[in-house]
Design a protein around this motif. Sequence first.
Motif, short mmCIF file in Angstrom:
data_model
loop_
_atom_site.label_atom_id
_atom_site.label_comp_id
_atom_site.label_asym_id
_atom_site.label_seq_id
_atom_site.Cartn_x
_atom_site.Cartn_y
_atom_site.Cartn_z
N CYS A 1 0.73 -1.30 -0.06
CA CYS A 1 0.02 0.00 -0.01
C CYS A 1 0.74 1.25 -0.02
CB CYS A 1 -1.13 0.22 1.12
SG CYS A 1 -2.13 -1.26 1.03
N ALA A 2 1.83 1.50 0.77
CA ALA A 2 2.78 2.46 0.56
C ALA A 2 3.41 2.65 -0.55
CB ALA A 2 3.74 2.21 1.79
N VAL A 3 3.90 1.74 -1.22
CA VAL A 3 4.68 1.81 -2.55
C VAL A 3 3.45 2.10 -3.68
CG1 VAL A 3 5.80 0.28 -4.35
CG2 VAL A 3 6.58 0.13 -2.06
N THR A 4 2.34 1.56 -3.60
CA THR A 4 1.38 2.36 -4.28
C THR A 4 0.97 3.61 -4.19
OG1 THR A 4 0.40 -0.17 -4.37
CG2 THR A 4 -1.11 1.62 -5.12
N CYS B 1 1.35 6.86 -6.95
CA CYS B 1 0.30 7.60 -6.98
C CYS B 1 0.67 8.90 -6.88
CB CYS B 1 -0.85 7.30 -6.01
SG CYS B 1 -1.70 5.82 -6.63
N LEU B 2 1.48 9.26 -5.98
CA LEU B 2 1.95 10.80 -5.76
C LEU B 2 3.00 11.00 -7.07
CD1 LEU B 2 3.27 10.89 -2.14
CD2 LEU B 2 1.20 12.01 -3.16
N VAL B 3 3.57 10.13 -7.70
CA VAL B 3 4.28 10.44 -8.99
C VAL B 3 3.40 10.72 -10.02
CG1 VAL B 3 5.75 9.30 -10.67
CG2 VAL B 3 6.27 8.97 -8.41
N ARG B 4 2.29 9.90 -10.17
CA ARG B 4 1.20 10.21 -10.95
C ARG B 4 0.51 11.56 -10.92
NH1 ARG B 4 -2.89 5.88 -10.13
NH2 ARG B 4 -4.10 7.59 -11.45
N MET B 5 0.74 12.23 -9.80
CA MET B 5 -0.15 13.55 -9.57
C MET B 5 0.69 14.62 -10.32
SD MET B 5 -1.15 13.64 -5.52
CE MET B 5 -1.59 15.58 -5.72
N ARG B 6 2.03 14.20 -10.76
CA ARG B 6 2.86 15.29 -11.45
C ARG B 6 2.30 15.02 -13.07
NH1 ARG B 6 8.89 14.57 -10.59
NH2 ARG B 6 8.70 16.35 -11.42
N LEU C 1 -3.98 8.77 -1.30
CA LEU C 1 -4.63 8.97 0.07
C LEU C 1 -5.11 7.46 0.49
CD1 LEU C 1 -5.74 10.63 2.62
CD2 LEU C 1 -7.78 10.87 1.21
N MET C 2 -5.75 7.00 -0.34
CA MET C 2 -6.43 5.55 -0.03
C MET C 2 -5.15 4.41 0.17
SD MET C 2 -9.47 4.00 -0.02
CE MET C 2 -10.25 4.89 -0.93
N GLY C 3 -4.01 4.82 -0.55
CA GLY C 3 -2.79 3.88 -0.50
C GLY C 3 -1.99 4.16 0.81
N PHE C 4 -1.71 5.19 1.20
CA PHE C 4 -1.15 5.64 2.52
C PHE C 4 -2.12 5.25 3.71
CE2 PHE C 4 1.53 8.75 -0.13
CZ PHE C 4 2.64 7.87 -0.28
N GLY C 5 -3.40 5.46 3.34
CA GLY C 5 -4.40 5.31 4.36
C GLY C 5 -4.36 3.54 4.93
N MET C 6 -4.46 3.09 3.85
CA MET C 6 -4.56 1.40 4.04
C MET C 6 -3.43 0.76 4.63
SD MET C 6 -6.30 0.70 0.36
CE MET C 6 -6.21 -1.07 0.38
N ALA D 1 -0.93 2.88 -14.03
CA ALA D 1 -2.17 3.22 -13.09
C ALA D 1 -3.12 2.11 -12.81
CB ALA D 1 -2.96 4.29 -13.87
N ARG D 2 -3.21 1.19 -13.88
CA ARG D 2 -4.08 0.02 -13.66
C ARG D 2 -3.48 -0.89 -12.65
NH1 ARG D 2 -4.77 -0.63 -19.46
NH2 ARG D 2 -6.35 0.88 -20.17
N ALA D 3 -2.14 -1.04 -12.82
CA ALA D 3 -1.34 -2.14 -11.86
C ALA D 3 -1.64 -1.48 -10.31
CB ALA D 3 0.12 -2.02 -12.38
N CYS D 4 -1.37 -0.35 -10.31
CA CYS D 4 -1.54 0.58 -8.93
C CYS D 4 -3.08 0.18 -8.33
CB CYS D 4 -1.51 1.99 -9.14
SG CYS D 4 -1.68 3.20 -7.74
N ARG D 5 -4.05 0.47 -9.28
CA ARG D 5 -5.36 0.21 -8.93
C ARG D 5 -5.76 -1.39 -8.46
NH1 ARG D 5 -6.73 3.62 -13.45
NH2 ARG D 5 -6.73 5.74 -12.66
#
Length: 186
Positions: free
Chosen positions: A15-18, A22-27, A42-47, A168-172
């Motif tokens: 979850c932390a790596v994901t 996602c933070l990288v994708r925000m760029r 947020l979901m990844g870090f929260g999980m 992004a799909r792999a992240c999800r």
Amino acid sequence: MHGPASSGWLLVALCAVTGAYCLVRMRSGAGEQRGTAGGEALMGFGMAAMAVPAAVFTPPPWAWPAYAGVFGAAAVPALWAARAGAHHLHHLVGAGAMVYMSVVMAGAPAHAHGQGGSGIPFLTGALLLYFAGYVLLTGVRLVPVPAVAGSRAGGGGPAGWGDRPELARACRLSMGIAMVAMLLTL
């Protein structure tokens, strides 16, 4: 969510790596993608925070209602975005599942975490079915399709790390797998 320590740490790492990706994708240059990636981070870090083994850290009693509040607040933009397209409903279901798990964990005795049976069986089962189906569908979408002779895949220059749809799909997919694991240990 607080099952065996080894699986808990694997879930935290996943979850932390994901969330970091996602933070990288925000760029990315696309505005909608930045917003979606922010919610997924947020979901990844929260999980990841919720999956820390209880033997290492037992959250204070106020943490679970705080998680429910954070994910409830995250559900509002997902609800708003769902008006524009059904593909945003997944984010709403994910935020709702996190609120649900937070509420269940807040009501469960500290010694019962991770022993199963503390959730509402029907809702837990419905969420498990949804996320298992989502994982299978997303996994199938990641299978590469052979290019037709004479056509060129991509058509543009090389995409940056944040603009690659398969990542992004792999992240999800990884967050869906983590959600299934967390619901199973609820």
